[in-house]
Scaffold this motif. Structure first.
Motif, PDB file in Angstrom:
ATOM      1  N   ALA A  22       7.772 -38.366   2.389  1.00  0.00           N
ATOM      2  CA  ALA A  22       8.868 -38.444   1.420  1.00  0.00           C
ATOM      3  C   ALA A  22       9.385 -37.047   1.079  1.00  0.00           C
ATOM      4  O   ALA A  22      10.606 -36.827   1.005  1.00  0.00           O
ATOM      5  N   ARG A  23       8.485 -36.106   0.892  1.00  0.00           N
ATOM      6  CA  ARG A  23       8.902 -34.735   0.573  1.00  0.00           C
ATOM      7  C   ARG A  23       9.650 -34.104   1.743  1.00  0.00           C
ATOM      8  O   ARG A  23      10.626 -33.378   1.544  1.00  0.00           O
ATOM      9  N   ALA A  24       9.208 -34.388   2.960  1.00  0.00           N
ATOM     10  CA  ALA A  24       9.915 -33.874   4.138  1.00  0.00           C
ATOM     11  C   ALA A  24      11.323 -34.466   4.202  1.00  0.00           C
ATOM     12  O   ALA A  24      12.298 -33.747   4.473  1.00  0.00           O
ATOM     13  N   ALA A  25      11.445 -35.764   3.945  1.00  0.00           N
ATOM     14  CA  ALA A  25      12.759 -36.409   3.948  1.00  0.00           C
ATOM     15  C   ALA A  25      13.660 -35.800   2.881  1.00  0.00           C
ATOM     16  O   ALA A  25      14.847 -35.555   3.119  1.00  0.00           O
ATOM     17  N   ALA A  26      13.111 -35.545   1.701  1.00  0.00           N
ATOM     18  CA  ALA A  26      13.889 -34.939   0.617  1.00  0.00           C
ATOM     19  C   ALA A  26      14.340 -33.533   0.992  1.00  0.00           C
ATOM     20  O   ALA A  26      15.466 -33.129   0.681  1.00  0.00           O
ATOM     21  N   GLU A  27      13.477 -32.806   1.661  1.00  0.00           N
ATOM     22  CA  GLU A  27      13.841 -31.465   2.124  1.00  0.00           C
ATOM     23  C   GLU A  27      15.036 -31.541   3.078  1.00  0.00           C
ATOM     24  O   GLU A  27      15.979 -30.757   2.981  1.00  0.00           O
ATOM     25  N   GLY A  28      15.006 -32.498   3.991  1.00  0.00           N
ATOM     26  CA  GLY A  28      16.114 -32.663   4.921  1.00  0.00           C
ATOM     27  C   GLY A  28      17.389 -33.122   4.241  1.00  0.00           C
ATOM     28  O   GLY A  28      18.486 -32.703   4.612  1.00  0.00           O
ATOM     29  N   ALA A  29      17.236 -33.967   3.220  1.00  0.00           N
ATOM     30  CA  ALA A  29      18.404 -34.531   2.540  1.00  0.00           C
ATOM     31  C   ALA A  29      19.096 -33.536   1.624  1.00  0.00           C
ATOM     32  O   ALA A  29      20.281 -33.662   1.348  1.00  0.00           O
ATOM     33  N   GLY A  30      18.359 -32.585   1.121  1.00  0.00           N
ATOM     34  CA  GLY A  30      18.958 -31.598   0.224  1.00  0.00           C
ATOM     35  C   GLY A  30      19.053 -32.086  -1.204  1.00  0.00           C
ATOM     36  O   GLY A  30      18.189 -31.811  -2.005  1.00  0.00           O
ATOM     37  N   ARG A 141       6.163 -35.678  13.212  1.00  0.00           N
ATOM     38  CA  ARG A 141       6.491 -36.832  12.358  1.00  0.00           C
ATOM     39  C   ARG A 141       7.142 -36.363  11.052  1.00  0.00           C
ATOM     40  O   ARG A 141       8.024 -37.025  10.514  1.00  0.00           O
ATOM     41  N   LEU A 142       6.707 -35.209  10.534  1.00  0.00           N
ATOM     42  CA  LEU A 142       7.364 -34.641   9.356  1.00  0.00           C
ATOM     43  C   LEU A 142       8.799 -34.242   9.697  1.00  0.00           C
ATOM     44  O   LEU A 142       9.718 -34.455   8.900  1.00  0.00           O
ATOM     45  N   ALA A 143       9.003 -33.704  10.888  1.00  0.00           N
ATOM     46  CA  ALA A 143      10.360 -33.353  11.339  1.00  0.00           C
ATOM     47  C   ALA A 143      11.222 -34.607  11.451  1.00  0.00           C
ATOM     48  O   ALA A 143      12.411 -34.587  11.091  1.00  0.00           O
ATOM     49  N   GLU A 144      10.629 -35.690  11.934  1.00  0.00           N
ATOM     50  CA  GLU A 144      11.356 -36.960  12.022  1.00  0.00           C
ATOM     51  C   GLU A 144      11.795 -37.429  10.631  1.00  0.00           C
ATOM     52  O   GLU A 144      12.921 -37.903  10.442  1.00  0.00           O
ATOM     53  N   ALA A 145      10.907 -37.289   9.646  1.00  0.00           N
ATOM     54  CA  ALA A 145      11.241 -37.661   8.267  1.00  0.00           C
ATOM     55  C   ALA A 145      12.349 -36.760   7.725  1.00  0.00           C
ATOM     56  O   ALA A 145      13.278 -37.242   7.061  1.00  0.00           O
ATOM     57  N   ARG A 146      12.269 -35.452   7.987  1.00  0.00           N
ATOM     58  CA  ARG A 146      13.326 -34.525   7.558  1.00  0.00           C
ATOM     59  C   ARG A 146      14.673 -34.912   8.156  1.00  0.00           C
ATOM     60  O   ARG A 146      15.692 -34.931   7.483  1.00  0.00           O
ATOM     61  N   ASP A 147      14.649 -35.223   9.453  1.00  0.00           N
ATOM     62  CA  ASP A 147      15.886 -35.617  10.134  1.00  0.00           C
ATOM     63  C   ASP A 147      16.455 -36.907   9.553  1.00  0.00           C
ATOM     64  O   ASP A 147      17.673 -37.031   9.395  1.00  0.00           O
ATOM     65  N   LEU A 148      15.590 -37.854   9.238  1.00  0.00           N
ATOM     66  CA  LEU A 148      16.053 -39.109   8.650  1.00  0.00           C
ATOM     67  C   LEU A 148      16.677 -38.856   7.280  1.00  0.00           C
ATOM     68  O   LEU A 148      17.753 -39.379   6.972  1.00  0.00           O
ATOM     69  N   GLY A 149      16.015 -38.051   6.458  1.00  0.00           N
ATOM     70  CA  GLY A 149      16.577 -37.716   5.145  1.00  0.00           C
ATOM     71  C   GLY A 149      17.935 -37.048   5.272  1.00  0.00           C
ATOM     72  O   GLY A 149      18.882 -37.388   4.552  1.00  0.00           O
ATOM     73  N   ALA A 150      18.065 -36.106   6.223  1.00  0.00           N
ATOM     74  CA  ALA A 150      19.335 -35.414   6.442  1.00  0.00           C
ATOM     75  C   ALA A 150      20.414 -36.389   6.890  1.00  0.00           C
ATOM     76  O   ALA A 150      21.548 -36.354   6.390  1.00  0.00           O
ATOM     77  N   ALA A 151      20.076 -37.272   7.814  1.00  0.00           N
ATOM     78  CA  ALA A 151      21.064 -38.231   8.327  1.00  0.00           C
ATOM     79  C   ALA A 151      21.542 -39.180   7.228  1.00  0.00           C
ATOM     80  O   ALA A 151      22.743 -39.472   7.133  1.00  0.00           O
ATOM     81  N   LEU A 152      20.632 -39.648   6.405  1.00  0.00           N
ATOM     82  CA  LEU A 152      21.020 -40.548   5.317  1.00  0.00           C
ATOM     83  C   LEU A 152      21.929 -39.838   4.317  1.00  0.00           C
ATOM     84  O   LEU A 152      22.961 -40.377   3.901  1.00  0.00           O
ATOM     85  N   ALA A 153      21.550 -38.622   3.924  1.00  0.00           N
ATOM     86  CA  ALA A 153      22.355 -37.869   2.960  1.00  0.00           C
ATOM     87  C   ALA A 153      23.736 -37.543   3.541  1.00  0.00           C
ATOM     88  O   ALA A 153      24.750 -37.662   2.844  1.00  0.00           O
TER      89      ALA A 153
END
Length: 161
Positions: A22-30, A141-153
């Motif tokens: 979740a934290r990795a996704a948030a990092e990607g999402a900004g 897998r953390l990179a995958e979560a970051r990428d998902l967060g970025a794509a959603l945002a």
């Protein structure tokens, strides 16, 4: 300040795996709002433009805390979230499929729209000691979560979803 709808990342974790994702996704999402499920309210769900639900599979189901968040929010949000985008990350010791199915059924009831394939991170924790141990998630897998967060945002900001 912008009127762009924000991404709500609702997470639950007992051993750190789901929290790290979740934290990795948030990092990607900004500018996403990262909120533990114990603190997610119906108002927070209604204020968000889209969702990333991140949690563990426990005993072949959503964790109790994740389910509780849906239980207390389901009826107050019913009829108020239709068409909003969502995605999921499940952290599991095995296949994670049952938790994923359970979450998708809840999202279907709210008429949410899945906008990314489910992500299931298998930690292969099968013994009591491994299941209860703090989890370390692989960098890819953390990179995958970051990428998902970025794509959603980015999708929310661009009005794609």
């Amino acid at each position: 300040m912008t009127d762009t709808p924000h991404l709500l990342i609702a997470w639950h974790s007992r051993t750190g795996g789901s929290e790290a994702l979740a934290r990795a996704a948030a990092e990607g999402a900004g500018n996403a709002k990262l909120v533990a499920v114990a603190d997610v309210t119906p108002d927070a769900l209604q204020a968000a433009g889209g969702y990333l639900f991140v949690g563990p599979e426990n005993l072949a189901a959503l964790s109790g805390a994740m389910k509780e968040m849906f239980d207390r929010s389901y009826y107050p949000c019913l009829g108020r979230l239709e068409g909003r985008p969502y995605a999921t990350i499940i952290c599991a010791g095995s296949d994670g499929e049952n938790a994923q199915r359970q979450l998708d059924r809840i999202a279907t009831g709210w008429r949410l729209k899945r906008v990314a394939d489910p992500v299931i991170v298998n930690t292969a924790a099968q013994t009591p000691e491994a299941i209860m141990a703090p989890k370390t998630i692989a960098p890819d897998r953390l990179a995958e979560a970051r990428d998902l967060g970025a794509a959603l945002a980015e999708g929310l900001a661009a009005g794609i979803f």
